[in-house]
Design a protein around this motif. Structure first.
Motif, PDB file in Angstrom:
ATOM      1  N   ASN A 331     -50.476 106.902 -18.715  1.00 38.90           N
ATOM      2  CA  ASN A 331     -51.126 106.434 -17.487  1.00 38.90           C
ATOM      3  C   ASN A 331     -51.416 104.946 -17.520  1.00 38.90           C
ATOM      4  O   ASN A 331     -52.404 104.475 -16.961  1.00 38.90           O
ATOM      5  CB  ASN A 331     -52.430 107.206 -17.225  1.00 38.90           C
ATOM      6  N   GLY A 332     -50.516 104.213 -18.186  1.00 39.07           N
ATOM      7  CA  GLY A 332     -50.689 102.778 -18.304  1.00 39.07           C
ATOM      8  C   GLY A 332     -49.766 101.994 -17.384  1.00 39.07           C
ATOM      9  O   GLY A 332     -48.848 102.529 -16.755  1.00 39.07           O
ATOM     10  N   LEU A 333     -50.033 100.681 -17.332  1.00 40.14           N
ATOM     11  CA  LEU A 333     -49.155  99.691 -16.714  1.00 40.14           C
ATOM     12  C   LEU A 333     -48.865  98.668 -17.783  1.00 40.14           C
ATOM     13  O   LEU A 333     -49.785  98.025 -18.308  1.00 40.14           O
ATOM     14  CB  LEU A 333     -49.826  99.028 -15.503  1.00 40.14           C
ATOM     15  N   ASN A 343     -42.012 111.855 -15.987  1.00 42.60           N
ATOM     16  CA  ASN A 343     -42.302 112.075 -14.569  1.00 42.60           C
ATOM     17  C   ASN A 343     -43.645 112.785 -14.436  1.00 42.60           C
ATOM     18  O   ASN A 343     -44.094 113.476 -15.357  1.00 42.60           O
ATOM     19  CB  ASN A 343     -41.190 112.855 -13.871  1.00 42.60           C
ATOM     20  N   SER A 344     -44.283 112.564 -13.297  1.00 39.70           N
ATOM     21  CA  SER A 344     -45.560 113.198 -13.000  1.00 39.70           C
ATOM     22  C   SER A 344     -45.502 113.772 -11.592  1.00 39.70           C
ATOM     23  O   SER A 344     -45.063 113.088 -10.661  1.00 39.70           O
ATOM     24  CB  SER A 344     -46.713 112.201 -13.099  1.00 39.70           C
ATOM     25  N   SER A 345     -45.939 115.014 -11.448  1.00 37.63           N
ATOM     26  CA  SER A 345     -45.918 115.683 -10.152  1.00 37.63           C
ATOM     27  C   SER A 345     -47.340 116.022  -9.700  1.00 37.63           C
ATOM     28  O   SER A 345     -48.259 116.136 -10.512  1.00 37.63           O
ATOM     29  CB  SER A 345     -45.099 116.981 -10.214  1.00 37.63           C
ATOM     30  N   TYR A 382     -52.840 108.031 -11.395  1.00 36.09           N
ATOM     31  CA  TYR A 382     -53.567 106.798 -11.703  1.00 36.09           C
ATOM     32  C   TYR A 382     -52.937 106.123 -12.918  1.00 36.09           C
ATOM     33  O   TYR A 382     -52.712 106.762 -13.948  1.00 36.09           O
ATOM     34  CB  TYR A 382     -55.029 107.141 -11.982  1.00 36.09           C
ATOM     35  N   PHE A 383     -52.659 104.817 -12.783  1.00 39.11           N
ATOM     36  CA  PHE A 383     -52.090 104.024 -13.877  1.00 39.11           C
ATOM     37  C   PHE A 383     -52.852 102.700 -13.949  1.00 39.11           C
ATOM     38  O   PHE A 383     -53.118 102.078 -12.915  1.00 39.11           O
ATOM     39  CB  PHE A 383     -50.611 103.745 -13.644  1.00 39.11           C
ATOM     40  N   SER A 384     -53.185 102.238 -15.163  1.00 42.62           N
ATOM     41  CA  SER A 384     -53.973 101.007 -15.303  1.00 42.62           C
ATOM     42  C   SER A 384     -53.515 100.190 -16.494  1.00 42.62           C
ATOM     43  O   SER A 384     -52.869 100.707 -17.423  1.00 42.62           O
ATOM     44  CB  SER A 384     -55.465 101.331 -15.437  1.00 42.62           C
ATOM     45  N   VAL A 508     -43.149 111.524  -9.169  1.00 45.80           N
ATOM     46  CA  VAL A 508     -42.843 110.126  -9.458  1.00 45.80           C
ATOM     47  C   VAL A 508     -42.187 110.064 -10.833  1.00 45.80           C
ATOM     48  O   VAL A 508     -42.712 110.627 -11.810  1.00 45.80           O
ATOM     49  CB  VAL A 508     -44.109 109.254  -9.438  1.00 45.80           C
ATOM     50  N   TYR A 509     -41.038 109.376 -10.918  1.00 46.44           N
ATOM     51  CA  TYR A 509     -40.270 109.248 -12.159  1.00 46.44           C
ATOM     52  C   TYR A 509     -40.439 107.837 -12.695  1.00 46.44           C
ATOM     53  O   TYR A 509     -40.417 106.864 -11.929  1.00 46.44           O
ATOM     54  CB  TYR A 509     -38.789 109.539 -11.901  1.00 46.44           C
ATOM     55  N   TYR A 510     -40.559 107.698 -14.029  1.00 48.74           N
ATOM     56  CA  TYR A 510     -40.840 106.378 -14.590  1.00 48.74           C
ATOM     57  C   TYR A 510     -40.483 106.348 -16.068  1.00 48.74           C
ATOM     58  O   TYR A 510     -40.042 107.341 -16.659  1.00 48.74           O
ATOM     59  CB  TYR A 510     -42.312 106.006 -14.375  1.00 48.74           C
ATOM     60  N   GLN A 511     -40.664 105.188 -16.660  1.00 46.86           N
ATOM     61  CA  GLN A 511     -40.460 104.930 -18.077  1.00 46.86           C
ATOM     62  C   GLN A 511     -39.042 105.285 -18.526  1.00 46.86           C
ATOM     63  O   GLN A 511     -38.829 105.967 -19.517  1.00 46.86           O
ATOM     64  CB  GLN A 511     -41.495 105.689 -18.927  1.00 46.86           C
TER      65      GLN A 511
END
Length: 536
Positions: A331-333, A343-345, A382-384, A508-511
Motif C-alpha cells: 500500500n505504498g507509493l 492487483n487489488s480488488s 489506499y496508497f501512501s 486495480v493492477y500495479y507493480q
C-alpha cells in the motif's frame, strides 16, 4: 478624481463617483426577444465614455457591477439572461450567450453616450457568459476580466465523462431552473448541443488584454486554467492569471490565508482599462504589462510555522521534473517500480456510495477536508509514501495512470490526492474521476469487456503545494464520490436511460512492467518559488 495609469501616467476623470443616474432599457436581440438591461451613468450628461458590461442570470438589478463601474468613472451595464428576471425568452444556460452578448455590445456601441470602448466582466455564471462573447468578434470589445468561470461548459459539467451532480443539479435548482436538469443529463456525450458553449476553437478571437482569476479549490479550477492557457496561446503578452487558494470555496479543515488575490486581479484589470481609455481604445504599440503575468498562491499545511502559503509572481510557470510514484504491494507509493505483478480488488455497490467530504464543490461542504471517515471502507484502496525527509514542492498538472478492470460493462474510477499530516489527518488536495464508457473520447461511448484490463489516465488537475517534511502523500482509489459525482449504476446505460443497479467488482493492477500504475507529479524547486515570493 485621478486614477493611476501604468505606474506613472495619470488621467483626469470627468465624473463624480458619489452621484449616479440609473435607467433601464429593453434591448432587442436579433430574433426579436427583448432583454432587460440596467445602465448606471457616473453623472448626468457625462460625455461619451467607456462601458463595463456584465450579463447575469442572478438579476441585473441586484448586481453590484454597474455601480462599481460608475465609481471608476465608466458607464456600468448589467443585463438579465434570457428567461431570467425581467428579460423575455427562454432560459438556456449559456447557449445564447455569444449571440446575445454580441447584440447588446452592438446596441451599446450605437448609443450616444458610448465612445465605442467596451469592457466585459463577470464572476461565476456571468463569467461564463463573458467567456462566450468573443465568439463573433464584437468590434468594440477591448478587454475582459474573467473571474471564476470557464470557456467550455461541457468539460466542466462532465469531467472525463463523469457527471458533476451536486454542482449542476444544485445550481439549477438554486436558481429555480430545475427543468433544465434532464436536458443536461440527456446530453451526456459531447454533441452539437454543447457547441455554443465551447470556446476552445475560438481562442484566436481573444485578441485583447484579459485578466483571469480563479482558485485551487474553485469549482472551475482546471477549466479556468485551460481558458487562461488557450487565450494566452493567442495573446501571450497581455493575458494575466491570478490563482488564489479559494475561488468559490473559502472553507475546509485547513485555512490558507489570502488577502490579496481578488484585489490583485482587479488592480491588474483596472490598470489595463485605464491605459486603454487613455489611448482611446487601443493599447500603445508594443505595450508590455508592467508586472508579472502569472500570480499564484503556493499552498502549504495549515499549521503554524509550515512551509508554503505565500504568493509568487512569475512570467512563466516554473520548470518541473515529472516524477512517478508507483503503487506497491504494501500500500505504498514508491519511486522504484518492482516487477512482480500485484492487483487489488474491491466491491463497489452503487446503493452504498462513498460520501463526498470536501473538494471543489459549490453547494455542499467544500475545500481541504480530512478524509479519514471514508478511508477505512472496504471499497476504497489506499496508497501512501510515508513521511517525507524534506520539503517537496509541487507546481503543475498531475495525473494518475491506472490499469483497471471490472466485471461490469461500465463503472467509474475515482482518485483523491491527499496530504498525510504527522498528527494523522489526511487532508484532500484534489480529486477527479473517469466514467469508463467515455474513456477514449467524449463523443462516442465504448463499453468495457468484463475482465479486460484498461489503461486510463485520471486528470488530477493543477495545483501548487509544498508537502512539508514529516508529511506524506497518499492517494485513495474508489468508484464513487457522491453527491459530488453521479453514482454509476454499472449497467452500461446512459444516465437518461436509467435501469437497474449492479454491484461491481473492480480491480486495480500495479507493480509490474506490464501494468505500471502510478501517480505522476510535477516537482519544482522550492528555492525558485521562494525567490519569486510576493511581499504582502
Amino acid at each position: 478624481m485621478k486614477r493611476l495609469i501604468s505606474g506613472a501616467e495619470q488621467v483626469e476623470a470627468t465624473c463624480s463617483p458619489l452621484y449616479f443616474n440609473t435607467t433601464s432599457f429593453m434591448v432587442p436581440m436579433r430574433d426579436g426577444v427583448f432583454l432587460y438591461t440596467k445602465v448606471v451613468f457616473p453623472v448626468a450628461g457625462v460625455k461619451p465614455t467607456s462601458v463595463v458590461l456584465e450579463r447575469t442570470p442572478y438579476g441585473a438589478d441586484l448586481s453590484p457591477i454597474p455601480i462599481a463601474a460608475a465609481t471608476n468613472c465608466r458607464i456600468g451595464i448589467s443585463q438579465d439572461f434570457r428567461g431570467r428576471y425581467k428579460s423575455q425568452g427562454t432560459f438556456a444556460m449559456w447557449r445564447d450567450a455569444a449571440s446575445d452578448g454580441y447584440d447588446v455590445q452592438n446596441w451599446i456601441s450605437n448609443q450616444p453616450w458610448s465612445n465605442g470602448i467596451i469592457y466585459i466582466m463577470g464572476a461565476s455564471a456571468p463569467c461564463i457568459a463573458a467567456y462566450m462573447e468573443p465568439r463573433y468578434s464584437p468590434p468594440s470589445l477591448k478587454s475582459a476580466y474573467f473571474s471564476v468561470g470557464v470557456p467550455n461548459v461541457y468539460s466542466t459539467l462532465y469531467q472525463q465523462g463523469t457527471y458533476r451532480e451536486s454542482l449542476t443539479n444544485g445550481w439549477l435548482t438554486a436558481i429555480s431552473e430545475p427543468s433544465f436538469i434532464p436536458i443536461v443529463m440527456s446530453h451526456e456525450g459531447y454533441s452539437s448541443f454543447w457547441n455554443a458553449t465551447d470556446m476552445d476553437p475560438y481562442y484566436s478571437n481573444f485578441n485583447f488584454p484579459s485578466v483571469h482569476y480563479s482558485g485551487w479549490y474553485d469549482i472551475f479550477q482546471q477549466h479556468s486554467l485551460d481558458g487562461f492557457h488557450g487565450v494566452r496561446s493567442t495573446n501571450p503578452n497581455t493575458t494575466i492569471l491570478v490563482m488564489g487558494p479559494h475561488g468559490h470555496c473559502n472553507d475546509g479543515d485547513v485555512q490558507h490565508p489570502d488577502t490579496v488575490s481578488v484585489a490583485a486581479s482587479l488592480f491588474a484589470t483596472y490598470a489595463i482599462w485605464d491605459t486603454i481609455d487613455l489611448y482611446k481604445g487601443h493599447l500603445p504599440p508594443n505595450y508590455v504589462v508592467p508586472y508579472a503575468l502569472l500570480w499564484f498562491y503556493v499552498m502549504g499545511p495549515g499549521t503554524t510555522g509550515s512551509t508554503g502559503n505565500f504568493f509568487v509572481s512569475m512570467n512563466e510557470w516554473p520548470v518541473y521534473e515529472s516524477t512517478s510514484l508507483y503503487l506497491t504491494s504494501n500500500n505504498g507509493l514508491s519511486l522504484e517500480m518492482k516487477d512482480n505483478g500485484q492487483n487489488s480488488s474491491y466491491v463497489y455497490d452503487p446503493n452504498h456510495p462513498v460520501g463526498t467530504i470536501g473538494g471543489a464543490n459549490l453547494n455542499i461542504p467544500c475545500g481541504p477536508r480530512d478524509q479519514r471517515p471514508v478511508l477505512n471502507r472496504t471499497d476504497v484502496l489506499y496508497f501512501s509514501t510515508g513521511a517525507m525527509s524534506s520539503d517537496v514542492a509541487i507546481t503543475g498538472r498531475m495525473r494518475a495512470d491506472l490499469y483497471v478492470s471490472s466485471n461490469c460493462t461500465d463503472t467509474d474510477f475515482m482518485v483523491k490526492l491527499m496530504d498525510v499530516y504527522p498528527d494523522g489527518r489526511v487532508i484532500l488536495l484534489t480529486d477527479n474521476a473517469i466514467r469508463m464508457r467515455w474513456r477514449n473520447n467524449n463523443t462516442q461511448s465504448g463499453l468495457m469487456v468484463p475482465g479486460t484490463v484498461y489503461n486510463v489516465s485520471i486528470d488530477l488537475t493543477t495545483t501548487s503545494y509544498v508537502v512539508n517534511k514529516g508529511h506524506g502523500l497518499a492517494i485513495a482509489i474508489s468508484s464513487s464520490n457522491s453527491p459530488r459525482f453521479s453514482v454509476n449504476p454499472n449497467n452500461g446505460n446512459l444516465m437518461s436511460e436509467g435501469g437497474p443497479k449492479f454491484v461491481a467488482t473492480n480491480t486495480v493492477y500495479y507493480q509490474s512492467n506490464k501494468y505500471p500504475s502510478r501517480l505522476v507529479l510535477p516537482i519544482v524547486s522550492l528555492a525558485d518559488l521562494i525567490k519569486h515570493k510576493v511581499q504582502v
